[in-house]
Design an enzyme around this catalytic site. Structure first.
Site, short mmCIF file in Angstrom:
data_model
loop_
_atom_site.label_atom_id
_atom_site.label_comp_id
_atom_site.label_asym_id
_atom_site.label_seq_id
_atom_site.Cartn_x
_atom_site.Cartn_y
_atom_site.Cartn_z
N GLU A 181 -9.68 -10.38 -7.93
CA GLU A 181 -8.70 -9.32 -7.71
C GLU A 181 -7.48 -9.49 -8.64
O GLU A 181 -6.90 -8.50 -9.10
CB GLU A 181 -8.26 -9.31 -6.25
CG GLU A 181 -9.36 -8.84 -5.31
CD GLU A 181 -8.95 -8.83 -3.84
OE1 GLU A 181 -9.80 -8.47 -3.02
OE2 GLU A 181 -7.80 -9.20 -3.51
N LYS A 209 0.82 -1.21 0.00
CA LYS A 209 0.00 0.00 0.00
C LYS A 209 0.86 1.27 0.00
O LYS A 209 2.07 1.20 0.26
CB LYS A 209 -0.94 -0.05 1.21
CG LYS A 209 -2.00 -1.16 1.12
CD LYS A 209 -2.96 -1.09 2.30
CE LYS A 209 -4.07 -2.15 2.16
NZ LYS A 209 -5.06 -2.03 3.29
N HIS A 247 -2.20 -5.40 1.48
CA HIS A 247 -3.53 -5.99 1.23
C HIS A 247 -3.35 -7.44 0.81
O HIS A 247 -2.36 -7.79 0.16
CB HIS A 247 -4.24 -5.25 0.08
CG HIS A 247 -5.43 -6.01 -0.45
ND1 HIS A 247 -6.69 -5.88 0.10
CD2 HIS A 247 -5.55 -6.92 -1.46
CE1 HIS A 247 -7.52 -6.69 -0.55
NE2 HIS A 247 -6.87 -7.32 -1.50
P1 GDP Z 1 -8.20 -6.82 5.43
O1 GDP Z 1 -8.79 -7.98 4.68
O2 GDP Z 1 -7.37 -7.25 6.62
O3 GDP Z 1 -7.44 -5.86 4.56
O4 GDP Z 1 -9.41 -6.00 6.09
P2 GDP Z 1 -10.86 -5.54 5.54
O5 GDP Z 1 -11.21 -6.27 4.29
O6 GDP Z 1 -11.79 -5.62 6.70
O7 GDP Z 1 -10.68 -4.00 5.22
C1 GDP Z 1 -10.02 -3.58 4.04
C2 GDP Z 1 -9.12 -2.41 4.37
O8 GDP Z 1 -9.92 -1.32 4.78
C3 GDP Z 1 -8.16 -2.64 5.54
O9 GDP Z 1 -6.97 -3.30 5.15
C4 GDP Z 1 -7.89 -1.22 6.00
O10 GDP Z 1 -6.89 -0.57 5.19
C5 GDP Z 1 -9.21 -0.55 5.75
N1 GDP Z 1 -10.03 -0.50 6.96
C6 GDP Z 1 -10.71 -1.52 7.55
N2 GDP Z 1 -11.33 -1.10 8.66
C7 GDP Z 1 -11.04 0.22 8.77
C8 GDP Z 1 -11.39 1.25 9.72
O11 GDP Z 1 -12.12 1.02 10.69
N3 GDP Z 1 -10.89 2.50 9.47
C9 GDP Z 1 -10.10 2.78 8.39
N4 GDP Z 1 -9.64 4.03 8.21
N5 GDP Z 1 -9.75 1.84 7.49
C10 GDP Z 1 -10.20 0.59 7.68
#
Ligand code: GDP
Length: 135
Positions: A126, A9, A115
């Site tokens: 993806e 990222k 990611h």
């Molecule tokens: P991942 O699979 O671990 O990447 O998590 P998710 O699919 O739940 O979320 C995708 C991305 O969104 C995460 O990697 C974070 O960069 C972002 N994200 C998730 N939750 C939050 C949050 O509560 N606040 C912010 N600012 N970004 C978030």
């Protein structure tokens, strides 16, 4: 063999941690079957994260992901999806185990360095999003 989509990222690219992350990817036995440095547009970031449409953090996530270039990679290894998620650690670096990429290079739940796809169907989708030539 399984493939997953990995992204370094903008926070990690800006901090010049990409080389260390790529080195770790190779040390952990992944093959890099595709790799590109890309500046995402707002539209591309919204399309990529369409699954998060309506979530309160989506605008912040899109702004973060478009703030600078990212490095996208298709990685291959047996059980690659889970292996890459284990190597990254959980979404919030505060909860990540020692030596995971998000512990080493992430800052907070938004700026978390990497990611990874979360399931075979999303990995296929993806990978096609960034590497339509990889079939
Ligand atoms: P991942 O699979 O671990 O990447 O998590 P998710 O699919 O739940 O979320 C995708 C991305 O969104 C995460 O990697 C974070 O960069 C972002 N994200 C998730 N939750 C939050 C949050 O509560 N606040 C912010 N600012 N970004 C978030």
């Amino acid at each position: 063999m399984e493939r997953t989509l990995a992204i370094i990222k903008p926070d990690a690219v800006r901090a010049k941690n990409a080389g260390k992350i790529i080195d770790r990817i190779e040390q952990e036995g992944f093959s890099i079957v595709g790799m590109r440095k890309v500046q995402l547009s707002t539209q591309q970031a919204e399309d990529f994260y369409a699954v998060h449409k309506g979530k309160p953090f989506l605008p912040e996530l899109v702004a973060f992901m478009t703030a600078g270039p990212v490095i996208v990679m298709a990685l291959e290894k047996p059980n690659a999806i889970q292996a890459w998620r284990d190597l990254m650690g959980p979404t919030n670096p505060a909860n990540a185990g020692a030596n995971t990429l998000r512990k080493l290079y992430g800052t907070d739940i938004g700026s978390n360095a990497t990611h990874g796809s979360d399931a075979p169907a999303t990995a296929a989708q993806e990978i096609t999003f960034f590497f339509p030539e990889l079939k």
